[in-house]
Design an enzyme around this catalytic site. Sequence first.
Site, PDB file in Angstrom:
ATOM      1  N   ARG A 150      44.946 -12.135  -6.470  1.00 15.79           N
ATOM      2  CA  ARG A 150      45.785 -12.226  -5.277  1.00 15.79           C
ATOM      3  C   ARG A 150      44.903 -11.900  -4.072  1.00 15.79           C
ATOM      4  NH1 ARG A 150      48.553  -9.200  -9.145  1.00 15.79           N
ATOM      5  NH2 ARG A 150      50.549 -10.091  -9.858  1.00 15.79           N
ATOM      6  N   LYS A 173      49.559  -5.119  -8.911  1.00 16.27           N
ATOM      7  CA  LYS A 173      50.805  -4.464  -8.560  1.00 16.27           C
ATOM      8  C   LYS A 173      50.988  -3.210  -9.395  1.00 16.27           C
ATOM      9  CE  LYS A 173      53.189  -8.672  -7.039  1.00 16.27           C
ATOM     10  NZ  LYS A 173      54.347  -9.568  -7.253  1.00 16.27           N
ATOM     11  N   HIS A 245      48.428 -18.017  -2.045  1.00 20.24           N
ATOM     12  CA  HIS A 245      48.591 -18.015  -3.498  1.00 20.24           C
ATOM     13  C   HIS A 245      48.108 -19.316  -4.145  1.00 20.24           C
ATOM     14  CE1 HIS A 245      50.177 -14.357  -4.992  1.00 20.24           C
ATOM     15  NE2 HIS A 245      51.000 -14.887  -5.881  1.00 20.24           N
ATOM     16  N   ARG A 248      45.276 -19.062  -6.634  1.00 25.13           N
ATOM     17  CA  ARG A 248      45.742 -18.366  -7.838  1.00 25.13           C
ATOM     18  C   ARG A 248      46.533 -19.322  -8.738  1.00 25.13           C
ATOM     19  NH1 ARG A 248      46.984 -13.211  -9.954  1.00 25.13           N
ATOM     20  NH2 ARG A 248      49.143 -12.858 -10.573  1.00 25.13           N
ATOM     21  N   HIS A 271      50.038 -10.483 -15.245  1.00 26.20           N
ATOM     22  CA  HIS A 271      51.490 -10.538 -15.377  1.00 26.20           C
ATOM     23  C   HIS A 271      51.942  -9.562 -16.465  1.00 26.20           C
ATOM     24  CE1 HIS A 271      51.765 -14.893 -13.629  1.00 26.20           C
ATOM     25  NE2 HIS A 271      51.722 -13.975 -12.693  1.00 26.20           N
ATOM     26  N   TYR A 280      53.800 -21.872 -15.486  1.00 19.94           N
ATOM     27  CA  TYR A 280      52.674 -22.779 -15.318  1.00 19.94           C
ATOM     28  C   TYR A 280      52.615 -23.822 -16.431  1.00 19.94           C
ATOM     29  CZ  TYR A 280      51.022 -19.545 -11.776  1.00 19.94           C
ATOM     30  OH  TYR A 280      50.931 -18.758 -10.656  1.00 19.94           O
TER      31      TYR A 280
END
Length: 300
Positions: A150, A173, A245, A248, A271, A280
């Site tokens: 990111r 995150k 993004h 990414r 993730h 995806y």
Amino acid sequence: MKLDRAVDAYLRHVTIERGLSDHTVAAYRRDLAGYLDWLGERGIADTADVTPAIVAEFAAERASTVPPPAASSLARLQSSVRGLHRFLAREGIADADPSQRLRPPKQARRLPKALTVEQVERLLAAPSPEDPIGIRDRALLELLYATGARVSEAVQLDVDDLATGEILRLRGKGDKERVVPVGSFARAAVDAYLTRVRPDLATRGKASPKLFLGARGAPLSRQSAWLVIQAAAEKAQLTAHVSPHTLRHSFATHLLQGGADVRVVQELLGHSSVATTQIYTHVTVDTLRDVYVTSHPRAR
């Protein structure tokens, strides 16, 4: 407890204990400020006075504004309110959670937009190799595409996070750390930046361990990195919208198209759930279908 104090306690919790990003905490703060204003207009200033009916009325009123808010904005607002009341109930500040029955609006599942390999190559080649800032920009773009980082993760990188030159430590995150390989093109671009450009930039400002520095020597901001991507997209004459993004998304899509396992991509992207990564796979299935229809003699 007074609601303003309760909100302050919750924001401290998500900042310190949950380690959410400044950007996310700022969004929570904006949402909850609007919530407090709405409650204040109705004379509600204490957590004990907030009932399920009041929370439901707030959500219904926000959903019915004209023009109607985007489902994603409404979902985030409701998430902020639910998070606050869950926290207050869990900490014993409130007797119960009045937002327990609040259900977020259904959002249309949007497929991420990825560039083609040829478009990515044009984007990466856009910064000038003769200009010091261009060399820095090329290093940033190459690293984003090579690692799927990111933008917020990339600008937080320290020089020491490049453990061996071939491995990169990323903090995502919730301050979760992951290790991602770095390809040869990105390594070469970063090495050129570190040897030819960064030493000079570092002398222009206060000493900083950050990998990417601005023209005045300060750490590169997320907004500045976004402008780098936009400038490169314009120079590369990419008509598709290129967001922070995009690289990414392209990283994940191209890996899956190349045969990578979805769980490997999940790990590389950081993730927490494979379900997030599986969006995806819809992109790659669409690509396979297009190739099949245009290539097989009896597909139509």
